[in-house]
Scaffold this motif. Structure first.
Motif, short mmCIF file in Angstrom:
data_model
loop_
_atom_site.label_atom_id
_atom_site.label_comp_id
_atom_site.label_asym_id
_atom_site.label_seq_id
_atom_site.Cartn_x
_atom_site.Cartn_y
_atom_site.Cartn_z
N LYS A 30 0.84 -1.21 0.00
CA LYS A 30 0.00 0.00 0.00
C LYS A 30 0.87 1.25 0.00
CE LYS A 30 -4.04 0.65 1.41
NZ LYS A 30 -5.30 0.92 2.11
N LEU A 34 1.16 4.22 -2.73
CA LEU A 34 0.99 5.65 -2.42
C LEU A 34 2.19 6.44 -2.90
CD1 LEU A 34 -0.46 6.20 1.19
CD2 LEU A 34 -1.39 6.96 -0.98
N LEU A 37 2.17 7.06 -6.53
CA LEU A 37 1.14 7.99 -6.98
C LEU A 37 1.40 9.42 -6.54
CD1 LEU A 37 -2.02 5.84 -6.12
CD2 LEU A 37 -1.30 6.50 -8.42
N GLU A 38 2.35 9.57 -5.61
CA GLU A 38 2.46 10.85 -4.92
C GLU A 38 2.95 12.02 -5.78
OE1 GLU A 38 3.53 11.04 -0.50
OE2 GLU A 38 5.09 12.17 -1.52
N ASP A 40 1.59 12.92 -8.22
CA ASP A 40 0.33 13.58 -8.54
C ASP A 40 -0.52 13.67 -7.28
OD1 ASP A 40 0.79 13.87 -11.32
OD2 ASP A 40 0.36 11.75 -11.58
N CYS A 41 -0.23 14.65 -6.44
CA CYS A 41 -1.03 14.80 -5.22
C CYS A 41 -1.55 16.23 -5.09
CB CYS A 41 -0.24 14.39 -3.99
SG CYS A 41 1.13 15.50 -3.55
N SER A 42 -1.48 16.99 -6.17
CA SER A 42 -1.86 18.40 -6.07
C SER A 42 -3.36 18.56 -5.90
CB SER A 42 -1.43 19.16 -7.33
OG SER A 42 -0.03 19.17 -7.42
N THR A 43 -3.73 19.49 -5.06
CA THR A 43 -5.14 19.85 -4.90
C THR A 43 -5.30 21.35 -5.07
OG1 THR A 43 -5.18 20.36 -2.53
CG2 THR A 43 -5.34 18.05 -3.15
N GLY A 44 -6.49 21.75 -5.47
CA GLY A 44 -6.78 23.16 -5.64
C GLY A 44 -7.16 23.46 -7.07
N LEU A 46 -6.79 24.73 -10.66
CA LEU A 46 -5.72 25.03 -11.61
C LEU A 46 -6.03 26.29 -12.41
CD1 LEU A 46 -4.90 21.48 -13.02
CD2 LEU A 46 -3.30 23.00 -11.88
N ARG B 16 2.55 17.36 -15.75
CA ARG B 16 2.51 17.10 -14.31
C ARG B 16 3.31 18.17 -13.57
NH1 ARG B 16 5.02 11.50 -13.04
NH2 ARG B 16 2.90 10.72 -13.06
N ALA B 67 0.47 20.69 -2.39
CA ALA B 67 1.42 20.29 -3.44
C ALA B 67 2.69 19.76 -2.80
CB ALA B 67 1.75 21.48 -4.34
N GLY B 85 3.98 14.13 0.57
CA GLY B 85 2.54 14.42 0.50
C GLY B 85 1.75 13.54 1.46
N THR B 86 2.15 12.29 1.57
CA THR B 86 1.46 11.38 2.49
C THR B 86 1.65 11.85 3.93
OG1 THR B 86 1.90 9.57 0.96
CG2 THR B 86 1.25 8.96 3.18
N VAL B 107 -10.96 17.82 0.16
CA VAL B 107 -9.95 18.32 -0.77
C VAL B 107 -10.56 18.45 -2.17
CG1 VAL B 107 -8.16 17.04 0.51
CG2 VAL B 107 -8.96 16.14 -1.65
N TYR B 108 -9.94 19.29 -2.97
CA TYR B 108 -10.34 19.44 -4.38
C TYR B 108 -9.15 18.98 -5.22
CZ TYR B 108 -14.10 22.15 -2.39
OH TYR B 108 -15.19 22.52 -1.64
N ALA B 109 -9.07 17.69 -5.43
CA ALA B 109 -7.92 17.12 -6.14
C ALA B 109 -7.99 17.49 -7.62
CB ALA B 109 -7.91 15.61 -5.98
N ILE B 110 -6.83 17.83 -8.20
CA ILE B 110 -6.82 18.01 -9.64
C ILE B 110 -7.03 16.63 -10.27
CG2 ILE B 110 -5.28 20.01 -9.45
CD1 ILE B 110 -3.06 18.25 -10.65
N ARG B 112 -5.55 14.56 -12.23
CA ARG B 112 -4.51 13.53 -12.23
C ARG B 112 -4.13 13.08 -10.81
NH1 ARG B 112 -0.32 14.76 -15.67
NH2 ARG B 112 -0.90 16.80 -16.43
N ALA B 113 -4.66 13.77 -9.78
CA ALA B 113 -4.30 13.43 -8.39
C ALA B 113 -5.36 12.58 -7.69
CB ALA B 113 -4.06 14.71 -7.60
N GLN B 115 -6.42 9.55 -7.93
CA GLN B 115 -6.09 8.19 -7.53
C GLN B 115 -5.28 8.15 -6.24
OE1 GLN B 115 -7.51 5.54 -9.17
NE2 GLN B 115 -6.80 4.47 -7.34
N PHE B 116 -4.41 9.14 -6.05
CA PHE B 116 -3.62 9.22 -4.82
C PHE B 116 -4.55 9.32 -3.61
CE2 PHE B 116 -1.65 12.09 -1.61
CZ PHE B 116 -0.61 11.26 -1.20
N TYR B 117 -5.56 10.18 -3.73
CA TYR B 117 -6.47 10.38 -2.59
C TYR B 117 -7.41 9.20 -2.40
CZ TYR B 117 -4.36 14.87 -2.23
OH TYR B 117 -3.42 15.84 -2.05
N ASN B 119 -6.51 6.19 -2.84
CA ASN B 119 -5.69 5.19 -2.14
C ASN B 119 -5.52 5.51 -0.66
OD1 ASN B 119 -5.20 4.16 -4.83
ND2 ASN B 119 -3.50 3.06 -3.90
N ILE B 120 -5.62 6.79 -0.32
CA ILE B 120 -5.57 7.16 1.10
C ILE B 120 -6.89 6.81 1.78
CG2 ILE B 120 -5.64 9.20 2.62
CD1 ILE B 120 -3.32 10.34 1.07
#
Lengths: 72, 155
Positions: A30, A34, A37-38, A40-44, A46, B16, B67, B85-86, B107-110, B112-113, B115-117, B119-120
């Motif tokens: 797991k 993670l 994938l990290e 690509d972890c940006s939020t907000g 664009l 990215r 970010a 990030g984790t 959260v407001y994931a873009i 491409r992000a 899948q990361f969230y 998985n969390i």
């Protein structure tokens, strides 16, 4: 994994949280997933492509200015 | 940009790395105007490895921007760190718990992000945002605890 009395666990208030403890390999798997994938972890927001360009240009300009200042 | 995009900024847009820079730009702007909203994680050398802008809602902690550092996007960078990030998400979950919001995050994931969230443990709502429920939050914290307990963390 079958849920038994032995493999579910509780939080401190005694509430049931998950159905099983993960094995070492499951935990590592797991975490590796993670980590992979990290990038690509940006939020907000664009914004529009044009707004993105403006933001990036301004950020890079500040970074260049800082680099120049540090090298002087 | 010089090394990976031949000094051609046009090639950065929409990638990215470009998405990461655009979010960092917004994040930095917010951090300057409202520093109390900024959260970050540093590595052992003190380098900022990930950052976020948050605000409290009545029932959750809302993440406006998050970010990882740009060198974590590019390959083979000496400053890069896995798990920044984790780690930041873990800290935000703990803050939500401390605030009495049960670990609930929004959260407001873009795109491409997402899948990361997922998985969390976050789930996408009808409104397009992603939410971490208290149960999923505690599950995520427990997984991180177990990972560290088994010596899997040098962060």
């Amino acid at each position: 994994v079958e849920v038994t009395q032995d493999n579910f666990w509780f939080d401190m208030s005694g509430r049931k949280l998950m159905t099983k403890q993960l094995t070492d390999s499951e935990i590592l798997e797991k975490q590796e997933r993670l980590d992979s994938l990290e990038q690509d972890c940006s939020t907000g927001s664009l914004g529009t492509p044009e707004e993105q360009k403006q933001k990036i240009d301004a950020l890079l300009a500040r970074a260049r200015a800082r680099k120049t200042k540090l090298s002087q | 940009v010089a090394e990976f995009f031949d000094n051609d900024v046009e090639r950065v847009y929409g990638t990215r790395f470009g998405d990461n820079l655009a979010i960092i730009a917004s994040l930095a702007e917010n951090a300057l105007t409202a520093p109390e909203t900024f959260r970050g994680v540093r590595d052992k050398e003190g380098r900022l490895q990930a950052g976020a802008i948050v605000h409290q809602e009545s029932d959750c902690l809302e993440v406006d921007y998050l970010a990882t550092a740009p060198w974590n996007i590019l390959l083979h960078q000496p400053e890069s760190l896995k798990g920044a990030g984790t780690s930041l998400m873990e800290a935000l979950v703990k803050e939500s718990i401390d605030l009495g919001k049960g670990g609930r995050l929004k959260v407001y994931a873009i795109p491409r992000a997402k899948q990361f969230y997922i998985n969390i443990g976050l789930t996408e709502t009808d409104g397009g945002e992603m939410e971490l429920t208290p149960e999923a939050a505690l599950g995520f914290l427990e997984e991180q605890r177990q990972f560290r307990e088994r010596g899997g963390d040098s962060r």
